[in-house]
Design a protein around this motif. Structure first.
Motif, short mmCIF file in Angstrom:
data_model
loop_
_atom_site.label_atom_id
_atom_site.label_comp_id
_atom_site.label_asym_id
_atom_site.label_seq_id
_atom_site.Cartn_x
_atom_site.Cartn_y
_atom_site.Cartn_z
N THR A 114 0.47 -0.95 -0.38
CA THR A 114 -0.22 -0.10 0.33
C THR A 114 0.42 1.56 0.39
N LEU A 115 0.43 2.41 -0.33
CA LEU A 115 0.82 4.01 0.08
C LEU A 115 1.91 3.80 1.00
N ASN A 116 0.71 3.32 1.92
CA ASN A 116 1.50 3.63 3.57
C ASN A 116 2.57 2.84 3.81
N ASP A 117 2.61 1.52 3.11
CA ASP A 117 3.87 0.60 3.58
C ASP A 117 4.52 1.35 2.70
N ALA A 118 4.72 1.08 1.64
CA ALA A 118 5.77 1.96 0.55
C ALA A 118 6.64 3.17 1.36
N LEU A 119 5.89 4.37 2.05
CA LEU A 119 6.07 5.38 2.59
C LEU A 119 7.01 5.03 3.62
N ARG A 120 6.75 3.48 4.39
CA ARG A 120 7.75 3.97 5.61
C ARG A 120 8.70 3.31 5.41
N SER A 121 8.74 2.04 4.27
CA SER A 121 9.53 1.55 4.10
C SER A 121 11.09 2.82 2.98
N ILE A 122 10.33 4.16 2.90
CA ILE A 122 11.35 4.83 1.68
C ILE A 122 11.95 5.56 3.14
N ALA A 123 11.26 5.82 4.32
CA ALA A 123 11.19 7.03 5.60
C ALA A 123 12.18 5.95 6.15
#
Length: 204
Positions: A114-123
């Protein structure tokens, strides 16, 4: 001065952003760059109810307020948060927009992060002290071209269209053809194209 709203969490670590034009306005961001404190003091009688909606939002959602502030592009939060771009933040359905956006899958895919998971990974990568600055910029640049960005763009455009009565200040996709000439030439639509990457490079 007339005191207005003060909202502050119990966490006092983080970042403080202050402007003094038109009155005193302080945003306190926690270590995750989420607003956890707001202070407004003004010599004028202002309606500040909308500003309470900023509490709990990411600085990125607030039009990259932290980057603009650091780059010395902001000297008046009162004006900034009453600009047209911010009006959607104060709608009752704004929470729905943020909640649904977090669950979006990459455009054209039925599975994936999900977008949320992708952003957490990038962070996690961006906060990795072993990564050099240029490496972090490449990570950001790659994400900006990912199917997640296409998915969120399409969803936001659809959401704005569904709420066009409440948000007449935004150009609707259905009316874009009527403004084709103006989009390329009229000063009202001319905008400096400055990517997040270039802004970060200028600051850091």
């Amino acid at each position: 001065m007339t005191p207005h709203y003060y909202v502050q969490s119990q966490q006092f670590t983080g970042y403080v952003l202050e402007t003094f034009k038109g009155g005193y306005f302080k945003l306190h961001l926690n270590n995750d760059q989420v607003v956890d404190g707001i202070t407004c003091l003004s010599p004028e009688s202002l309606s500040l109810d909308n500003f309470k909606n900023l509490y709990g939002l990411s600085a990125t959602v607030l039009n990259n307020v932290h980057l603009r502030y650091t780059a010395k592009k902001l000297d008046d939060f009162y004006s900034f948060f009453r600009s047209n771009w911010a009006l959607y933040l104060y709608l009752e359905r704004a929470d729905e927009l943020f909640a649904m956006a977090k669950e979006l899958l990459p455009k054209g895919q039925k599975n994936g992060n999900t977008l949320n998971d992708a952003l957490r990974s990038i962070a996690q990568n961006l906060y990795n002290p072993s990564y050099r600055f240029n490496t972090k910029l490449r990570i950001r640049s790659k994400f900006e071209q990912s199917p997640h960005v296409s998915a969120i763009t399409d969803y936001v455009m659809e959401w704005i269209s569904d709420n066009d009565v409440l948000l007449p200040i935004y150009l609707q996709q259905a009316h874009k053809n009527e403004c084709t000439h103006d989009l390329g030439s009229h000063p009202a639509f001319v905008k400096k194209k400055k990517s997040l990457i270039k802004m970060l490079q200028r600051i850091l």
